[in-house]
Design an enzyme around this catalytic site. Structure first.
Site, short mmCIF file in Angstrom:
data_model
loop_
_atom_site.label_atom_id
_atom_site.label_comp_id
_atom_site.label_asym_id
_atom_site.label_seq_id
_atom_site.Cartn_x
_atom_site.Cartn_y
_atom_site.Cartn_z
N ASP A 1 0.76 -1.24 0.05
CA ASP A 1 0.12 0.14 0.11
C ASP A 1 1.03 1.35 -0.02
O ASP A 1 0.95 1.78 0.94
CB ASP A 1 -0.72 -0.07 1.19
CG ASP A 1 -1.93 0.98 1.14
OD1 ASP A 1 -2.14 1.50 -0.17
OD2 ASP A 1 -2.85 1.05 2.17
N CYS B 1 -15.66 13.31 38.12
CA CYS B 1 -16.91 13.38 38.94
C CYS B 1 -16.48 12.58 40.19
O CYS B 1 -15.86 11.44 40.19
CB CYS B 1 -18.06 12.54 38.24
SG CYS B 1 -19.23 12.04 39.49
#
Ligand code: IVH
Length: 730
Positions: free
Chosen positions: A120, A443
């Site tokens: 590729d 939190c």
């Protein structure tokens, strides 16, 4: 003709031409290959339906490709062709049928194939004269390419050739080969880091990076990129001394000293063998492990002189080519590993360590054969660094089993409708205010349901306590029933009354409960590193958990208190690789936390052993083989009420025989010995449908080991409550 069709036709031509320019000239495409293929297919479809519409400007009418400015143009005698694509077994069989048909006309009845990796990268033609590299030409538009000689010369493996003496004797004038210029994955990472530092757009994959690098005008810059090249085709050769055709002779370009990369030497004599090889996940895996990117395989017809007397080049001549591709080869494309998609929404997830993580909900897209609709945005620094906005189009990537991740934003696709992604003010799960500490948002509510869920899922996961049967949905159900407020509550499920209750809930069949109970029982004797990994100590991963367990083993810790003593000991911790002051303090904070204390006490109460055992247990005991027999296939039993011999002795004997005793019968229990005048436990056992042995003679038949214990006692007792010693233990 309908004006909307003509309009759409022109729009497609314009769009595709623009995408070709971005791909071939800029090495910076803004749509994925799949999107491009879709546009191209639509264009072709219109032309098939309305042949009179075909314009000579249509990208279907010429080899796709463009020529970059700044390089000399080189005209080719023959166009550099592309490859036909296939995606499944059916496509490969049709290819074989077409090959077969043509060859049969020449009385060739058999076919042989080779399978090569599909590189590729960027296709180049290389010209050698007298074994010296003299020219490098890109594909360009197929017919005319760019002269990138100075740039390919920076690829050291290409120069010069070292052919064996038998070839040298023939003195070739020139040799044209075709190969693919690539950039190693490891090099892309370094290059992109540098580019981001310099405020430049990173390359979205190795192919674009290789292409962008080869087209740099300054060869010294190209040299710095460290490009590679693999050669796969001999295009032509000319010889000074005779008309010897090299193509007839050469089977391996590596013989010339050319860089090649082979996946297999196998010669496939049927398409079914080819299919088995191409579709075998191992083939893809092997390629993924390389430092280069491959987007598939290339199947090529080759000659087999022994079988049908034909050479590869004669077969290729017979099969010929279309305007676009040779008929003797086909690409088998792997599912795409990269795609472009849009961020539709951003959720904020509360993790087990209080951190808020932004997660992108994506327009669903196929990636590596799976549909992807979510990707983590990691943290707000990542969002800022990559300049990711809501509604942005982004590149997503996934290789192998890796979770999909966003590699970058396609800014060219912004419309102005994008919005900033900022941290929420309140926890999306419990509405507590969010606090910011350095780069993270937290939190801090210890009872935040989202956090509890994540903690439980982590605790039961494979690299922790490995309790199968508890997944996301079961956890949610348990939490909604208020049965689960911390990981220690998981052991509540061992209580028979809870099991009876669970059976009424969706998803809790007998089998499921059995699986969970077995997992819970096993978890109590799991090696210490799994417990350390599972209880949520900050900054601990598998590796550190294993190292810590080993050190605790040296200290021969036997219980929770001893473990906490060492894990809050500054000297002990700082002596361990990977632990600095920050981590050491976080350990102390963790163990000082009231919620944590409650959780750990709960685990002790449930029977969890905080004990360092031999290294077989603490080391790499991930593999089943190294686990002791009892945990491998635990067979649990329970005993209730009175027997002719003491229950303690029965228990001992059965444990020696490989069974494990549990006080209260639960679903994972294989059998219950029910003695005289049994009470509540028998009721529970019957309710759970467990195997019950309540006849002493039968018990002796099934467990002959007990006979040895029984004889001396039996002589002096009858099977009755009043004559048997009652054991306090049970
Ligand atoms: S043979 C005449 N073999 O893939 C065409 N091509 O997507 C013969 N490619 O244009 C090509 N790996 O640039 C061949 N092992 C391989 C290849 C390969 C990559 C490239 C080639 C082609 C493109 C098509």
């Amino acid at each position: 003709m309908n004006t909307s069709i003509t309009e759409r036709y022109q729009q497609l031509i314009d769009e595709i031409t623009e995408h070709n320019r971005r791909y071939y000239l800029d090495s910076h495409p803004i749509i994925s290959d799949q999107e491009y293929d879709q546009l191209f297919a639509e264009l072709k479809h219109i032309e098939e339906e309305h042949p009179r519409i075909i314009s000579e400007n249509s990208p279907t009418q010429s080899l796709v490709g463009q020529i970059a400015e700044g390089f000399e143009k080189v005209a080719r005698q023959q166009p550099l062709l592309s490859l036909e694509n296939s995606y499944d077994a059916g496509d490969l069989r049709s290819f074989d049928d077409r090959v077969k048909k043509v060859l049969l006309k020449h009385d060739i009845t058999s076919r042989n194939y080779t399978v090569e990796p599909k590189f590729d990268g960027l296709s180049v033609e290389l010209v050698y004269e007298d074994w010296e590299l003299v020219q490098g030409i890109t594909r360009g538009d197929g017919l005319v390419g760019e002269d990138v000689t100075q740039n390919v010369k920076t690829i050291r493996s290409l120069l010069p050739l070292t052919p064996p003496s038998s070839y040298v004797a023939h003195y070739p004038r020139s040799l044209h080969v075709r190969g693919e210029v690539m950039l190693a994955k490891s090099k892309l990472q370094a290059l992109n880091q540098e580019r981001e530092k310099a405020g430049l757009e990173p390359f979205s994959n190795t192919r674009n990076a290789a292409s962008g690098s080869l087209k740099l005008l300054d060869s010294r810059e190209v040299a710095k990129r460290g490009l590679s090249c693999f050669v796969y085709e001999l295009l032509s050769s000319t010889f000074g001394t005779d008309s010897w055709d090299l193509k007839e002779e050469v089977t391996d370009l590596a013989d010339f000293g050319l860089p090649t990369f082979k996946l297999t030497d196998q010669l496939f004599s049927s398409i079914e063998e080819v299919i088995a090889f191409c579709l075998n996940p191992e083939t893809k895996k092997k390629l993924e492990q390389q430092d280069f990117d491959f987007d598939g395989l290339v199947v090529k017809v080759v000659g087999n002189a022994e079988e049908n007397g034909a050479s590869t080049s004669s077969l290729h001549d017979i099969l010929g080519h279309t305007n676009h591709h040779p008929r003797w080869a086909i690409a088998y494309k792997f599912p795409a590993q990269q795609a472009s998609t849009q961020i539709l929404r951003v959720d904020f997830q509360v993790g087990r360590s209080w951190i808020i993580t932004p997660v992108a909900n994506l327009r669903p897209v196929q990636l590596s054969g799976a549909e992807i609709s979510r990707a983590s945005l990691h943290n707000f620094d990542f969002v800022k660094e990559k300049d990711i906005k809501l509604h942005d189009w982004v590149w997503v990537q996934r290789s192998g089993e890796v979770i999909p991740y966003i590699t970058g934003v396609i800014k060219e696709r912004r419309t102005g409708e994008e919005d900033l992604i900022s941290a929420p003010l309140f926890c999306p799960s419990c509405q507590w205010p969010i606090v910011q500490e350095e780069m993270h948002y937290y939190c801090r509510n210890p009872h935040c349901p989202a956090q509890i869920k994540e903690k439980v899922l982590h605790f039961v996961s494979r690299n922790c306590l490995d309790i199968s049967g508890i997944g996301e949905s079961i956890t949610e159900i348990l939490m909604s029933q208020k049965l689960l407020q911390g990981i220690e509550d998981l052991y509540r499920l061992e209580r028979p009354e809870v099991q009876i209750y669970l059976k009424k809930l969706p998803g809790f069949g007998e089998k499921k409960i059995f699986e969970i109970l077995q997992g819970l029982e096993k978890s109590k004797t799991q090696p210490l590193w799994r417990i350390l990994n599972g209880i949520g100590i900050p900054n601990i991963g598998t590796k550190l958990a294993k190292d810590l367990a080993q050190r605790l083993e040296e200290k021969k810790i036997k219980n929770l208190n001893e473990m906490i003593f060492w894990l809050t000991n500054e000297e002990f911790l700082l002596d361990i690789e990977g632990i600095g002051e920050k981590i050491q303090t976080s350990f102390s904070d963790f163990f000082a936390n009231e919620e944590v204390k409650k959780m750990l006490e709960g685990l002790v109460r449930a029977g969890m052993k905080f004990e360092a055992r031999s290294s077989v247990w603490n080391g790499d005991s991930l593999s089943e083989g190294s686990l002791p027999e009892t945990t491998k296939a635990s067979r649990y039993f329970s005993i209730t009420w009175t027997f002719p011999i003491s229950r303690e002795k029965i228990k001992e004997a059965l444990e020696k025989a490989g069974f494990q005793w549990v006080a209260t019968p639960h679903k994972a229990v294989e059998f219950v010995l029910v003695g005289h005048d049994a009470g509540k436990k028998e009721t529970i056992a019957r309710e759970l449908g467990l195997k019950i042995y309540d006849d002493w003679d039968e018990i002796l038949r099934v467990f002959p080991d007990l006979k040895a214990l029984e004889l001396p006692l039996r002589a002096s007792t009858t099977h009755g409550k009043e004559n048997v010693q009652q054991q306090s233990l049970f």
